[in-house]
Motif scaffolding. Structure first.
Motif, PDB file in Angstrom:
ATOM      1  N   ASN A 261      -4.404   4.051  10.987  1.00 16.04           N
ATOM      2  CA  ASN A 261      -4.232   2.599  10.861  1.00 16.04           C
ATOM      3  C   ASN A 261      -3.768   2.093   9.502  1.00 16.04           C
ATOM      4  OD1 ASN A 261      -5.146   1.953  13.543  1.00 16.04           O
ATOM      5  ND2 ASN A 261      -7.218   2.465  12.867  1.00 16.04           N
ATOM      6  N   VAL A 262      -3.951   2.866   8.454  1.00 13.89           N
ATOM      7  CA  VAL A 262      -3.636   2.367   7.113  1.00 13.89           C
ATOM      8  C   VAL A 262      -2.346   3.007   6.611  1.00 13.89           C
ATOM      9  CG1 VAL A 262      -4.476   2.144   4.748  1.00 13.89           C
ATOM     10  CG2 VAL A 262      -6.088   2.046   6.650  1.00 13.89           C
ATOM     11  N   GLN A 263      -1.306   2.209   6.519  1.00 12.86           N
ATOM     12  CA  GLN A 263       0.005   2.690   6.087  1.00 12.86           C
ATOM     13  C   GLN A 263       0.446   1.874   4.869  1.00 12.86           C
ATOM     14  OE1 GLN A 263       1.136   5.358   7.538  1.00 12.86           O
ATOM     15  NE2 GLN A 263      -0.445   5.341   9.133  1.00 12.86           N
ATOM     16  N   ILE A 264      -0.027   2.240   3.707  1.00 14.18           N
ATOM     17  CA  ILE A 264       0.208   1.449   2.506  1.00 14.18           C
ATOM     18  C   ILE A 264       1.675   1.423   2.129  1.00 14.18           C
ATOM     19  CG2 ILE A 264      -0.306   1.320   0.033  1.00 14.18           C
ATOM     20  CD1 ILE A 264      -3.049   2.531   0.712  1.00 14.18           C
ATOM     21  N   THR A 265       2.337   2.565   2.183  1.00 15.59           N
ATOM     22  CA  THR A 265       3.748   2.627   1.801  1.00 15.59           C
ATOM     23  C   THR A 265       4.592   1.733   2.695  1.00 15.59           C
ATOM     24  OG1 THR A 265       3.435   4.895   1.011  1.00 15.59           O
ATOM     25  CG2 THR A 265       5.693   4.164   1.424  1.00 15.59           C
ATOM     26  N   ASP A 266       4.307   1.755   4.006  1.00 12.94           N
ATOM     27  CA  ASP A 266       5.066   0.923   4.937  1.00 12.94           C
ATOM     28  C   ASP A 266       4.830  -0.560   4.665  1.00 12.94           C
ATOM     29  OD1 ASP A 266       5.953   3.239   6.083  1.00 12.94           O
ATOM     30  OD2 ASP A 266       4.583   3.172   7.788  1.00 12.94           O
ATOM     31  N   GLY A 285     -10.709  -0.306   7.952  1.00 15.01           N
ATOM     32  CA  GLY A 285      -9.313  -0.077   7.603  1.00 15.01           C
ATOM     33  C   GLY A 285      -8.832  -1.017   6.517  1.00 15.01           C
ATOM     34  N   LEU A 286      -9.225  -2.286   6.571  1.00 14.35           N
ATOM     35  CA  LEU A 286      -8.803  -3.253   5.566  1.00 14.35           C
ATOM     36  C   LEU A 286      -9.434  -2.950   4.202  1.00 14.35           C
ATOM     37  CD1 LEU A 286      -8.986  -6.493   7.732  1.00 14.35           C
ATOM     38  CD2 LEU A 286      -6.914  -5.404   6.842  1.00 14.35           C
ATOM     39  N   THR A 287     -10.672  -2.473   4.221  1.00 15.43           N
ATOM     40  CA  THR A 287     -11.310  -2.086   2.960  1.00 15.43           C
ATOM     41  C   THR A 287     -10.566  -0.916   2.329  1.00 15.43           C
ATOM     42  OG1 THR A 287     -13.465  -2.825   3.777  1.00 15.43           O
ATOM     43  CG2 THR A 287     -13.464  -1.311   1.906  1.00 15.43           C
ATOM     44  N   ALA A 288     -10.233   0.079   3.132  1.00 20.08           N
ATOM     45  CA  ALA A 288      -9.473   1.220   2.618  1.00 20.08           C
ATOM     46  C   ALA A 288      -8.095   0.785   2.133  1.00 20.08           C
ATOM     47  CB  ALA A 288      -9.340   2.286   3.699  1.00 20.08           C
ATOM     48  N   LEU A 289      -7.489  -0.141   2.860  1.00 17.57           N
ATOM     49  CA  LEU A 289      -6.195  -0.667   2.427  1.00 17.57           C
ATOM     50  C   LEU A 289      -6.303  -1.318   1.055  1.00 17.57           C
ATOM     51  CD1 LEU A 289      -3.233  -1.541   2.918  1.00 17.57           C
ATOM     52  CD2 LEU A 289      -4.146  -3.590   4.039  1.00 17.57           C
ATOM     53  N   THR A 290      -7.360  -2.087   0.840  1.00 16.90           N
ATOM     54  CA  THR A 290      -7.550  -2.760  -0.442  1.00 16.90           C
ATOM     55  C   THR A 290      -7.611  -1.755  -1.585  1.00 16.90           C
ATOM     56  OG1 THR A 290      -8.743  -4.565   0.638  1.00 16.90           O
ATOM     57  CG2 THR A 290      -9.074  -4.294  -1.732  1.00 16.90           C
ATOM     58  N   TYR A 291      -8.415  -0.714  -1.417  1.00 12.52           N
ATOM     59  CA  TYR A 291      -8.518   0.299  -2.471  1.00 12.52           C
ATOM     60  C   TYR A 291      -7.228   1.094  -2.606  1.00 12.52           C
ATOM     61  CZ  TYR A 291     -13.504  -0.688  -2.719  1.00 12.52           C
ATOM     62  OH  TYR A 291     -14.713  -1.299  -2.892  1.00 12.52           O
ATOM     63  N   GLY A 292      -6.560   1.325  -1.491  1.00 16.23           N
ATOM     64  CA  GLY A 292      -5.281   2.014  -1.551  1.00 16.23           C
ATOM     65  C   GLY A 292      -4.227   1.218  -2.301  1.00 16.23           C
ATOM     66  N   LEU A 293      -4.229  -0.094  -2.119  1.00 15.99           N
ATOM     67  CA  LEU A 293      -3.292  -0.947  -2.843  1.00 15.99           C
ATOM     68  C   LEU A 293      -3.552  -0.882  -4.341  1.00 15.99           C
ATOM     69  CD1 LEU A 293      -3.296  -4.092  -0.518  1.00 15.99           C
ATOM     70  CD2 LEU A 293      -1.364  -2.548  -0.911  1.00 15.99           C
TER      71      LEU A 293
END
Length: 372
Positions: A261-266, A285-293
């Motif tokens: 679900n988490v596609q930071i590059t895209d 997923g949104l929490t992981a996205l935040t840290y990934g960003l």
């Protein structure tokens, strides 16, 4: 013996040692420090970071691997003067013009025969005729006899020469002051944020007779494994062998969810009109996205990262078909920006915030709500 002092987090210990280093440099305090804590809790990392921040040369002595003569030096017979002189070891600071840290690691596991030699370094700051320069900060570290590591009780003659800091694992401190700045894998950061009880499980593992425990050090290693071994057939056994089967079973479920679900590059590459469909539909997923960003933010990507972060709070309006309305996205956005600003300040990337229309809109909304 029990270390009868209030525990501190690793971040607090680093703050104290920073102040101690500054106080010693100003001539206000000269003392030796002792970091107590379970294996893998971050004692060595604290000292390493302090040395890097202060520009001090780090002399790292593992006391379990040396003999008394390695500190005292070796005798040499001077026939001309009919005296015995000592050739001191090179592993001790001697330059008064350069800051240094003498790190006496594994002090509690050192052989009792070595301790009298260490006494002089800790109190008088000398061994034999060699005296440590005033620019040298002395820090020791070790495990306790109840930590499942090789250790001896610390006698009063040794303990009285030290200021003791008892370090405990604290999830919020570890996340904000180590995991995020070190860009650990978003899956690790997200998992510990939701399961802080699994950051450090040494006591539970010892009680149950288990060989493997979760520690801050082992989670940092898990992050390395995730980056190094993309093949799950190789990755999963390595992770299980690092944090144990129970924690790994739960953690690997999260890894698979985030991979799907988490596609930071895209997200960073997509035009604004397409971005809403790329946000993961769950809070995890949104929490992981935040840290990934935050991990992906650099001089090139920071403008896009700010836009994607700011858009989080608008997802209920942008994606009414998804369950975003039930999620605390305003709080997540605020938390994400706090960490992102910390990174921008540390890496001189704040210009992106001053020129970002998305961030200006976010700030204006908070001011209207009385939050700034």
């Amino acid at each position: 013996m029990t270390v009868n002092t209030a525990p501190v987090s690793a971040g607090q210990a680093l703050d104290i040692l920073r102040a101690a280093h500054a106080a010693q440099a100003a001539g206000h305090l000269t003392a030796s420090w002792m970091l107590h804590g379970r294996p893998g809790i971050g004692k060595t990392e604290i000292v390493t970071q302090l040395a890097a921040e202060t520009g001090a040369r780090l002399f790292d002595l593992r006391l379990t691997t040396i003999e008394p003569q390695d500190l005292r030096g070796l005798p040499f017979y001077d026939h001309a003067t009919q005296r015995t002189i000592w050739y001191r070891p090179e592993d001790l600071p001697d330059d008064p013009a350069r800051p240094a840290i003498l790190f006496l690691d594994e002090l509690t596991a050192a052989a009792p025969t070595l301790q009298p030699t260490v006494y002089g370094l800790l109190q008088e700051r000398r061994v034999g005729r060699h005296r440590l320069p005033d620019t040298c900060l002395v820090i020791a570290a070790g495990n306790g006899i109840d930590d499942g590591a090789i250790a001896y009780d610390m006698g009063t003659a040794l303990s009285d020469r030290l200021i003791h800091l008892h370090i405990r694992a604290e999830a919020t401190d570890w996340l904000t002051r180590y995991a995020v700045p070190q860009n650990l894998h978003p899956a690790v950061i997200t998992f510990i944020r939701t399961r802080p009880d699994l950051l450090e499980t040494t006591e539970d593992s010892l009680r149950r007779g288990l060989t493997i425990a979760c520690t801050p050090r082992s989670w940092a290693r898990v992050s390395q494994i995730l980056h190094a071994l993309p093949d799950r057939r190789l990755r999963d056994p390595a992770i299980t062998g690092t944090i144990g089967d129970a924690a790994a079973a739960e953690f690997l479920l999260l890894v698979e969810e985030l991979a799907t679900n988490v596609q930071i590059t895209d997200l960073l590459a997509a035009p604004r009109s397409r971005r809403p469909d790329l946000y993961p539909p769950t809070m995890t997923g949104l929490t992981a996205l935040t840290y990934g960003l935050i991990g992906a933010a650099n001089a090139t990507t920071m403008p896009q990262v700010i836009e994607v972060m700011a858009e989080l709070r608008h997802l209920p309006r942008l994606r009414p078909d998804a369950p975003f309305a039930r999620l605390p996205l305003a709080e997540l956005t605020t938390h994400g920006f706090e960490l992102l600003i910390q990174k921008a300040l540390s890496q001189n990337l704040t210009d992106a915030f001053r020129t970002s229309a998305a961030y200006a809109e976010y700030r204006a909304e908070r001011q209207v709500q009385g939050l700034e």
